[in-house]
Design a protein around this motif. Structure first.
Motif, PDB file in Angstrom:
ATOM      1  N   UNK A 126       0.838  -1.190   0.000  1.00  0.00           N
ATOM      2  CA  UNK A 126       0.000   0.000   0.000  1.00  0.00           C
ATOM      3  C   UNK A 126       0.877   1.246   0.000  1.00  0.00           C
ATOM      4  N   UNK A 127       0.428   2.270  -0.720  1.00  0.00           N
ATOM      5  CA  UNK A 127       1.154   3.539  -0.710  1.00  0.00           C
ATOM      6  C   UNK A 127       1.177   4.144   0.694  1.00  0.00           C
ATOM      7  N   UNK A 128       0.254   3.716   1.525  1.00  0.00           N
ATOM      8  CA  UNK A 128       0.247   4.199   2.909  1.00  0.00           C
ATOM      9  C   UNK A 128       1.436   3.672   3.702  1.00  0.00           C
ATOM     10  N   UNK A 129       2.099   2.631   3.172  1.00  0.00           N
ATOM     11  CA  UNK A 129       3.260   2.071   3.865  1.00  0.00           C
ATOM     12  C   UNK A 129       4.530   2.895   3.631  1.00  0.00           C
ATOM     13  N   UNK A 130       4.461   3.880   2.725  1.00  0.00           N
ATOM     14  CA  UNK A 130       5.634   4.734   2.493  1.00  0.00           C
ATOM     15  C   UNK A 130       5.855   5.649   3.693  1.00  0.00           C
ATOM     16  N   UNK A 131       7.115   5.860   4.016  1.00  0.00           N
ATOM     17  CA  UNK A 131       7.449   6.667   5.192  1.00  0.00           C
ATOM     18  C   UNK A 131       7.315   8.158   4.890  1.00  0.00           C
ATOM     19  N   UNK A 132       7.132   8.919   5.944  1.00  0.00           N
ATOM     20  CA  UNK A 132       7.115  10.374   5.842  1.00  0.00           C
ATOM     21  C   UNK A 132       8.493  10.836   5.356  1.00  0.00           C
ATOM     22  N   UNK A 133       8.569  11.537   4.217  1.00  0.00           N
ATOM     23  CA  UNK A 133       9.887  11.942   3.695  1.00  0.00           C
ATOM     24  C   UNK A 133      10.644  12.868   4.631  1.00  0.00           C
ATOM     25  N   UNK A 134       9.915  13.574   5.489  1.00  0.00           N
ATOM     26  CA  UNK A 134      10.582  14.506   6.399  1.00  0.00           C
ATOM     27  C   UNK A 134      11.316  13.789   7.533  1.00  0.00           C
ATOM     28  N   UNK A 135      11.191  12.458   7.587  1.00  0.00           N
ATOM     29  CA  UNK A 135      12.000  11.709   8.549  1.00  0.00           C
ATOM     30  C   UNK A 135      13.453  11.628   8.102  1.00  0.00           C
TER      31      UNK A 135
END
Length: 579
Positions: free
Chosen positions: A49-58
């Motif tokens: 799921x695209x929801x599994x992508x991490x927050x890029x600001x991490x």
């Protein structure tokens, strides 16, 4: 060939997962070997799921990178998107530049010339930026070690944002922002992104800043999936999600450049292997034979007819690349024989007129025959330049680091690297590298290995199993296509060799009380005799589907054949058992 059976998980784990998923025990075993031990793990694995992508600001410095880009746009600055000439670099440049151009016009791209400038950020590229009024350079798939280059740019009032995925050196360049998940001080949850993947995280962050959703960025994932496949990064975590949805884009609405590369391919649905062997070599051929700019032109072109013209030119570059590959490989083999180097622990060869664009491919070809760390050198300006390739388990980057005193510069990964040295240091380096390899490589690393996931019978190969295995895709490092082993196999009498030199093998194999199944083994023609006279033998193979005239049938893709005399031993809990 060593056949190694992967360690079998505990019976309790296998039973628990098999019951939870309603699958056979050996399917549960395959999942646990991939780190999937619970129903939730399996759900995430089988349903990315695209929801599994991490927050890029991490990612460390992401806020600085976004702030600097937004400031450049607000102040009408000229932005130069700079990247390496290979697939990862050119896709990354195409991705970031096309995204930025959709919001802001003052964007240009720069790919260094492989022969004139070499790998990574170049002084020539910085001078180009200075001469043409660029005050911000976004470097993709390179730059993490470019301390002198960044200082040179800074003196010219040019800022750098570095988006890299290679290992940093002891010191970092003085860039405005350095996005690299392999930085020791970066706590980003996933550090196996490719360069284009880091570029995608940058546009994801820019998108969030502009109120865009992840769905708005899906059209860019055909580029990311291509880079992931070409750069041989692990197909785990975020890479699995990006590759999964990127393949969907490639198979539904790819950008015109990719569509032009694959429009004559007869397969209806392309998988990650097709990306590796059809799309990636052609994109790479531009930078190898002509210039990486041609790849960026193709991948950023949105008129299909023009894209077809670009693709036709790149197709010719790829044909030229194949011819050079064959010629240089033959000359390298001859050099090894003439120098009496067949029994060495490493391969290091040099010829000044070898084409720099294909020496990495030649290194891989040499490993197919002499299975050992391999470096292929050619002349580049007044220096020698090489591409390095390694064998499973041996870190060629560390070996080069141990010989760094003889090198001008080097960089890369565990299994692939590049370097330059002065001509007078070649022979000294060659002997130092051989000494380093001979003292650190283990005997097991010098023999090609086939890792067996599980032993099964042909009766286990059911439509349900094939459906489940398809859901394991996309395959790649740390999620390789499952390899099975079957014993007590006979040919039904139809075994034969194929190919102009009888180099391939085709047979129709069966076990007692099972239906026969077609099998093909590329490069296994010499093993025809093992299948004769009703001999029983063992097969190592993957399971595939063969489509012919609209009919789909199951086919075994053979890895190896051997006599049926040796039995499976108890697997060791850590490294497996050699069979």
């Amino acid at each position: 060939m060593r056949w190694t059976l992967k360690p079998k998980p505990s019976e309790d784990k296998i039973k628990h997962l098999a019951q939870a998923l309603n699958v056979e025990d050996f399917v549960a075993t395959l999942l646990i070997q991939r780190g999937i031990e619970t129903f939730e793990d399996a759900k995430n694995f089988f349903r990315p799921s695209l929801e599994h992508l991490h927050d890029p600001y991490l990612m460390k410095d992401m806020d600085k990178a976004v702030s600097r880009i937004e400031s450049a746009i607000e102040n009408q600055e000229n932005i130069l998107v700079f990247g390496d000439y290979d697939v990862d670099g050119t896709t990354a440049v195409s991705l970031v530049s096309s995204y930025l151009k959709s919001h802001y016009p003052n964007i240009a791209t720069y790919i260094p010339d492989r022969y004139d400038e070499g790998y990574g950020i170049s002084f020539k590229g910085i001078d180009f930026a200075d001469d043409n009024g660029f005050s911000l350079i976004i470097a993709l798939d390179c730059g993490i070690k470019s301390i002198d280059h960044i200082a040179y740019a800074k003196a010219k009032n040019i800022d750098f944002i570095i988006c890299d995925h290679h290992r940093p050196g002891e010191f970092l360049p003085e860039a405005v922002a350095i996005l690299d998940p392999k930085r020791e001080d970066c706590n980003y949850p996933y550090d196996e992104l490719c360069g284009c993947g880091v570029g995608f995280k940058l546009i994801q962050a820019l998108g969030q800043n502009r109120g865009e959703t992840i769905e708005d960025l899906v059209p860019y994932l055909d580029l990311v999936a291509t880079a992931i496949a070409a750069d041989i990064v692990p197909i785990t975590g975020e890479n699995r999600v990006l590759a999964y949805f990127g393949l969907q884009v490639i198979n539904s609405e790819p950008r015109p450049g990719i569509k032009a590369l694959v429009h004559q391919v007869k397969k209806k649905v392309l998988d990650i292997t097709d990306v590796v062997f059809i799309i990636s070599p052609r994109i790479n051929a531009a930078g190898r034979i002509k210039h990486g700019n041609h790849a960026v032109e193709l991948l950023t072109e949105f008129d299909f007819e023009q894209a077809q013209q670009f693709a036709s030119e790149i197709e010719q570059y790829n044909a030229d690349r194949k011819d050079l590959d064959k010629k240089i490989t033959k000359e390298a083999f001859q050099q090894i024989l003439e120098n009496n180097e067949v029994e060495r622990f490493s391969t290091v060869v040099f010829q000044e007129d070898w084409h720099k664009g294909v020496i990495g491919i030649v290194a891989s070809r040499l490993i197919e025959t002499y299975y050992r760390p391999t470096l292929v050198f050619t002349k580049s300006g007044d220096k020698y330049a090489a591409s390095a390739r390694s064998v499973k388990g041996f870190d060629v980057y560390n070996a080069l680091d141990a010989c760094a005193e003889h090198l001008e510069q080097f960089g890369g990964h565990m299994y692939a690297a590049g370097m330059t040295l002065k001509a007078e240091n070649y022979q000294t380096f060659k002997e130092a590298f051989e000494k380093q390899v001979s003292s650190t490589i283990s005997p097991e690393m010098r023999t090609p290995e086939i890792e067996i996931d599980a032993e099964i019978n042909f009766s286990d190969i059911t439509p349900k199993l094939i459906r489940i295995l398809k859901q394991f895709e996309p395959f790649g490092p740390q999620n390789m296509t499952p390899v099975f082993m079957t014993s007590d196999v006979k040919d039904t009498g139809y075994a034969k060799t194929l190919g102009s030199e009888d180099e391939h093998l085709r047979l129709f194999a069966k076990q007692t009380n099972s239906d026969g199944i077609a099998a093909i083994g590329f490069g296994l023609g010499k093993k025809l005799d093992l299948t004769k006279n009703q001999n029983t033998f063992q097969l190592a193979y993957t399971i595939a589907e063969n489509e012919w005239n609209g009919n789909i049938s199951t086919q075994l893709m053979l890895k190896d054949i051997r006599t049926n005399e040796r039995q499976i031993k108890q697997a060791r809990p850590v490294s497996g058992t050699s069979l």
